[in-house]
Design an enzyme around this catalytic site. Structure first.
Site, PDB file in Angstrom:
ATOM      1  CB  CYS A  56      -9.586 -11.884 -43.209  1.00 51.43           C
ATOM      2  SG  CYS A  56      -8.707 -12.304 -41.714  1.00 51.43           S
ATOM      3  CD  GLU A 101      -6.528 -17.147 -47.485  1.00 51.99           C
ATOM      4  OE1 GLU A 101      -7.203 -17.903 -46.760  1.00 51.99           O
ATOM      5  OE2 GLU A 101      -6.388 -15.937 -47.245  1.00 51.99           O
TER       6      GLU A 101
END
Length: 180
Positions: free
Chosen positions: A75, A122
């Site tokens: 990620c 996010e």
């Protein structure tokens, strides 16, 4: 002799700030975005093998947040003017030492208080890929890896949530539903 040029460190990298609809509204230095909890674009890559097991990585202890926790295959954040898909391929290679075909399966927004007084806020694009390759870990990013059955992962997320990153705990069930 110094050229006067300086390469940005990982923490000085910029992230793409977005609104709730993932429209870019600016850029910010990565660490500052995490200190201030600014909504920014991110991605999470999940790689499955031919047995349907998920490749997990254990984040390096020295990472600026969530060090030593198990998480999805890789990620990160796309750079300014870099597509999410290209960034995902770049980081999969940088973190895990291989690449594979990827496709986005869903996105979600999350907000979490992390260690080191940082905030994760996010707009996370979740991508899936398939590979039977064993990773070649970048020790700056990951210190361990394993393949895990999805049902075992779900059970362990409930039993030992402290061993996993927030974003993996938050999206694992949605990921499993999306791939079925």
């Amino acid at each position: 002799m110094s050229t006067g040029l300086r390469v940005a460190t990982k923490l000085e990298e910029k992230v793409v700030l977005v609104d709730i609809n993932d429209r870019q509204i600016g850029v910010a230095e990565k660490l500052q975005a995490h200190r201030d909890g600014l909504l920014h674009r991110a991605f999470s890559v999940f790689v499955l093998n031919s047995q349907g097991q998920l490749l997990l990585q254990k984040r390096a202890q020295h990472k600026y947040h969530s060090g030593g926790l198990w998480t999805n295959t890789c990620c990160s954040h796309p750079r300014h003017e870099e597509s999410t898909l290209l960034a995902a391929h770049r980081r999969l290679q940088e973190e895990m030492g291989f690449d594979c075909e990827l496709r986005e399966i869903f996105s979600f927004v999350y907000h979490a208080q992390l260690d080191n007084d940082l905030i994760e806020h996010e707009f996370d694009h979740v991508l899936v890929g398939y590979s039977d390759r064993a990773p070649i870990l970048n020790p700056e990013e990951a210190e361990d890896w394993k393949w895990i059955d999805l049902k075992i992962l779900q059970a362990d997320l409930l039993k030992n949530p402290q061993d996993y990153t927030y974003w993996l705990r938050d999206c694992c069930d949605r990921f499993i539903t999306a791939i079925q």
